[in-house]
Design a protein around this motif. Structure first.
Motif, PDB file in Angstrom:
ATOM      1  N   PRO A   1       9.302 -18.824 -11.828  1.00 42.87           N
ATOM      2  CA  PRO A   1       8.372 -17.687 -11.773  1.00 42.87           C
ATOM      3  C   PRO A   1       7.008 -18.054 -12.351  1.00 42.87           C
ATOM      4  N   LEU A   2       5.945 -17.693 -11.645  1.00 42.31           N
ATOM      5  CA  LEU A   2       4.578 -17.935 -12.097  1.00 42.31           C
ATOM      6  C   LEU A   2       3.869 -16.644 -12.490  1.00 42.31           C
ATOM      7  N   LEU A   3       4.264 -15.528 -11.873  1.00 34.97           N
ATOM      8  CA  LEU A   3       3.676 -14.235 -12.203  1.00 34.97           C
ATOM      9  C   LEU A   3       4.688 -13.148 -11.911  1.00 34.97           C
ATOM     10  N   THR A   4       4.903 -12.283 -12.884  1.00 32.12           N
ATOM     11  CA  THR A   4       5.740 -11.100 -12.687  1.00 32.12           C
ATOM     12  C   THR A   4       4.970  -9.898 -13.221  1.00 32.12           C
ATOM     13  N   GLN A   5       4.604  -8.997 -12.331  1.00 34.42           N
ATOM     14  CA  GLN A   5       3.796  -7.841 -12.692  1.00 34.42           C
ATOM     15  C   GLN A   5       4.550  -6.567 -12.352  1.00 34.42           C
ATOM     16  N   GLY A   6       4.606  -5.650 -13.312  1.00 34.52           N
ATOM     17  CA  GLY A   6       5.284  -4.384 -13.113  1.00 34.52           C
ATOM     18  C   GLY A   6       4.444  -3.379 -12.363  1.00 34.52           C
ATOM     19  N   PRO A   7       4.784  -2.091 -12.455  1.00 34.32           N
ATOM     20  CA  PRO A   7       4.072  -1.044 -11.710  1.00 34.32           C
ATOM     21  C   PRO A   7       2.580  -1.008 -12.021  1.00 34.32           C
ATOM     22  N   GLN A   8       1.795  -0.779 -10.976  1.00 32.08           N
ATOM     23  CA  GLN A   8       0.339  -0.665 -11.073  1.00 32.08           C
ATOM     24  C   GLN A   8      -0.156   0.444 -10.156  1.00 32.08           C
ATOM     25  N   VAL A   9      -1.390   0.844 -10.388  1.00 31.68           N
ATOM     26  CA  VAL A   9      -2.073   1.770  -9.492  1.00 31.68           C
ATOM     27  C   VAL A   9      -2.751   0.954  -8.393  1.00 31.68           C
ATOM     28  N   SER A  10      -2.638   1.417  -7.153  1.00 30.03           N
ATOM     29  CA  SER A  10      -3.331   0.752  -6.046  1.00 30.03           C
ATOM     30  C   SER A  10      -4.239   1.749  -5.341  1.00 30.03           C
ATOM     31  N   PHE A  11      -5.309   1.222  -4.806  1.00 32.30           N
ATOM     32  CA  PHE A  11      -6.263   2.059  -4.059  1.00 32.30           C
ATOM     33  C   PHE A  11      -6.833   1.215  -2.935  1.00 32.30           C
ATOM     34  N   SER A  12      -6.737   1.715  -1.710  1.00 37.93           N
ATOM     35  CA  SER A  12      -7.227   0.950  -0.571  1.00 37.93           C
ATOM     36  C   SER A  12      -7.908   1.872   0.428  1.00 37.93           C
ATOM     37  N   GLY A  13      -8.657   1.276   1.326  1.00 34.27           N
ATOM     38  CA  GLY A  13      -9.335   2.034   2.367  1.00 34.27           C
ATOM     39  C   GLY A  13      -9.618   1.139   3.557  1.00 34.27           C
ATOM     40  N   GLU A  14      -9.802   1.757   4.695  1.00 36.17           N
ATOM     41  CA  GLU A  14     -10.155   0.993   5.887  1.00 36.17           C
ATOM     42  C   GLU A  14     -11.031   1.842   6.790  1.00 36.17           C
ATOM     43  N   LEU A  15     -11.879   1.155   7.552  1.00 28.66           N
ATOM     44  CA  LEU A  15     -12.775   1.824   8.488  1.00 28.66           C
ATOM     45  C   LEU A  15     -12.900   0.979   9.741  1.00 28.66           C
ATOM     46  N   THR A  16     -12.616   1.590  10.887  1.00 27.87           N
ATOM     47  CA  THR A  16     -12.831   0.949  12.180  1.00 27.87           C
ATOM     48  C   THR A  16     -13.978   1.676  12.871  1.00 27.87           C
ATOM     49  N   TYR A  17     -15.022   0.933  13.175  1.00 29.93           N
ATOM     50  CA  TYR A  17     -16.258   1.475  13.750  1.00 29.93           C
ATOM     51  C   TYR A  17     -16.373   0.952  15.182  1.00 29.93           C
ATOM     52  N   GLY A  18     -16.543   1.875  16.155  1.00 33.44           N
ATOM     53  CA  GLY A  18     -16.620   1.444  17.540  1.00 33.44           C
ATOM     54  C   GLY A  18     -15.274   1.024  18.085  1.00 33.44           C
ATOM     55  N   ALA A  19     -14.247   1.839  17.864  1.00 33.80           N
ATOM     56  CA  ALA A  19     -12.885   1.499  18.270  1.00 33.80           C
ATOM     57  C   ALA A  19     -12.851   1.080  19.731  1.00 33.80           C
ATOM     58  N   PRO A  20     -12.195  -0.042  20.049  1.00 38.14           N
ATOM     59  CA  PRO A  20     -12.266  -0.604  21.403  1.00 38.14           C
ATOM     60  C   PRO A  20     -11.587   0.219  22.482  1.00 38.14           C
ATOM     61  N   GLY A  21     -10.824   1.239  22.130  1.00 32.34           N
ATOM     62  CA  GLY A  21     -10.157   2.041  23.140  1.00 32.34           C
ATOM     63  C   GLY A  21     -11.055   3.041  23.839  1.00 32.34           C
TER      64      GLY A  21
END
Length: 491
Positions: free
Chosen positions: A251-271
């Motif tokens: 084992p090199l890293l073991t991390q317990g529970p954390q808060v995560s925050f993410s986002g995404e944006l698609t501009y000019g969707a190809p459909g």
């Protein structure tokens, strides 16, 4: 200049609704008197990209100079950073080649994120002054060049010039176009909330919008693009990395529970067959995320169509784009970190499987002018503890969507980076990110999801410098979406 959630505000945008008027009544031909009437001119709606171009080339030059002077003054007079203690001797040594161009040893965050963000401010300042895309890139290039020659006592940095320019252009265009969406008038006005969000997303665009009263137009940004955005707070239940070089696992890293925050944006969707992809970054996809506290991990990935064309029409079940994409990636993920700027050839598409089921996919193969990856295992006090060099990148993504119900997605990215730019030179870093995720709609604009991010790092720089590291995590997310179609458009 740090920000793990820099692009979170990009994901609060939605498309504008269109109103239709009722057709006028037609009189009975039997009782009408036919009188020739001269044809009246028909008013055709003018999109911003068709509007007369208004440009100011002086203001962004002044702003770029002011930003450089402000940053230099802070480092020279307040923080007293050693690199900012310049003299005429250091400037002359840069100009005459005594201290010629080289690759610097700054830390990962500074080189791979702070420099592109600095460049993005200059680029967005030019774009919001009405300067077209390619010309605006010159402001970023020369602003960085001036900094390297006159604002540091260290030799001019090749990697800083590359990442500030290319990273600044790609990130700056994403921020500026997002600002344009946020501040597009709805019902003849812009709400205070959206105006403040625009300031946070692109301060330079907001400043010039105020200076010019919104009258500057580069002639290459259409209004009301097809959009999909989401923000997804959540919980990372665990993260674990292990050494997989030999038969045994360490084992090199073991991390317990954390808060995560993410986002995404698609501009000019190809459909959407109605959207025009005439100019650079008429289509882009941007994702960002951060996980904390404990071992901080952050990601920012941008790809945008620089030059290309559409395929598939209004009646086609498959619609997409192909061409040359600009790529900027920043993954500060402990010992599997990687960042790069480059361009790649590929395609992104959407195909209809049934009346309510769709498949989206992306495939890109690119070349990297500069990339940074991994770590050298050196003393923590040494700033540049990572390999640098040119390389290649591959992107593969697939998303299966059932409208109104949910989606399944897999995203894979692989970077192959040589050590050509610094010691040790003979070797390579190969880093792969793979994410499986699924989401189920539980309410209008709301979905719950499960993500399984995975990473693999393999490097070989000689008999005593080779290793294979693998690991991953588990996250629960709650997604706030701009619509219930999970990015499907034009159906």
């Amino acid at each position: 200049m740090r920000g793990g959630g820099l692009l979170a505000l990009l994901c609060v945008c939605g498309t504008l609704a269109r109103a239709e008027g009722s057709p006028p009544s037609v009189p009975d031909e039997s009782s009408a008197v036919l009188v020739p009437v001269p044809a009246l001119p028909v008013e055709v709606p003018v999109l911003p990209a068709d509007a007369p171009v208004r440009t100011n080339y002086l203001v962004p030059a002044i702003e770029a100079t002011a930003v450089n002077l402000g940053l230099f003054s802070f480092h020279n007079l307040i923080s007293r950073e050693p690199f900012a203690l310049i003299s005429w001797e250091t400037v002359r040594s840069h100009l005459d080649g005594t201290d010629g161009w080289t690759f610097d040893v700054d830390n990962f965050v500074t080189n791979q994120f702070a420099h592109p963000y600095h460049g993005s401010f200059t680029f967005a300042g030019a774009r919001s002054s009405g300067v077209p895309f390619w010309q605006a890139g010159l402001y970023t290039f020369f602003s960085s060049l001036v900094w390297e020659y006159f604002a540091e006592n260290e030799p001019p940095s090749i990697n800083d010039q590359i990442t500030t320019t290319l990273g600044g252009v790609f990130l700056g265009e994403v921020l500026h176009r997002t600002y344009s969406v946020l501040t597009e008038p709805r019902g003849g006005k812009v709400s205070t909330v959206r105006r403040l969000a625009g300031v946070l997303v692109s301060p330079a665009s907001s400043l010039n919008d105020w200076i010019f009263g919104g009258e500057m137009n580069p002639g290459d940004i259409d209004s009301s693009p097809p959009l999909y955005g989401e923000i997804a707070p959540g919980v990372s239940l665990m993260t674990r990395f292990v050494d997989r070089t030999g038969a045994e696992r360490f084992p090199l890293l073991t991390q317990g529970p954390q808060v995560s925050f993410s986002g995404e944006l698609t501009y000019g969707a190809p459909g959407d067959p109605q959207w025009r992809y005439r100019h650079p970054f008429s289509y882009f996809d941007a994702t960002a995320g951060v996980t904390f506290p404990g071992t901080l991990m952050a990601n920012l990935h941008i790809r945008g169509l620089v030059a290309g064309a559409q395929y598939g029409g209004q009646e086609s079940s498959t619609r997409g784009l192909w061409g040359l994409f600009g790529l900027y990636d920043y993954g500060a993920n402990h010992i599997v970190r990687v960042s790069s700027v480059g361009v790649g050839f590929g395609t992104t598409l959407q195909t209809r499987i049934s009346s309510r089921s769709f498949l989206q996919g992306t495939a890109i193969l690119g070349g990297l002018g500069f990339a940074a990856a991994g770590n050298l295992g050196l003393d923590p006090s040494i700033p540049r503890d990572y390999h640098i060099g040119p390389g290649a990148q591959a992107v593969l993504e697939a998303k299966l969507v059932r409208l109104g119900l949910g989606m399944l997605r897999v995203r894979a990215k692989n970077w192959w980076v040589t050590g050509a730019y610094s010691e040790p030179r003979e070797g390579f870093e190969s880093i792969a990110y793979l994410t499986w995720d699924g989401r189920v709609r539980v309410a209008p604009g709301l979905a719950v999801g499960l993500e399984i991010p995975m990473a693999l790092r393999a490097y070989d720089f000689g008999p005593t410098h080779h290793q294979v590291i693998g690991g991953g995590g588990l996250r629960l997310t709650l997604s706030y979406m701009s619509d219930d179609n999970f990015g499907i458009s034009g159906f």
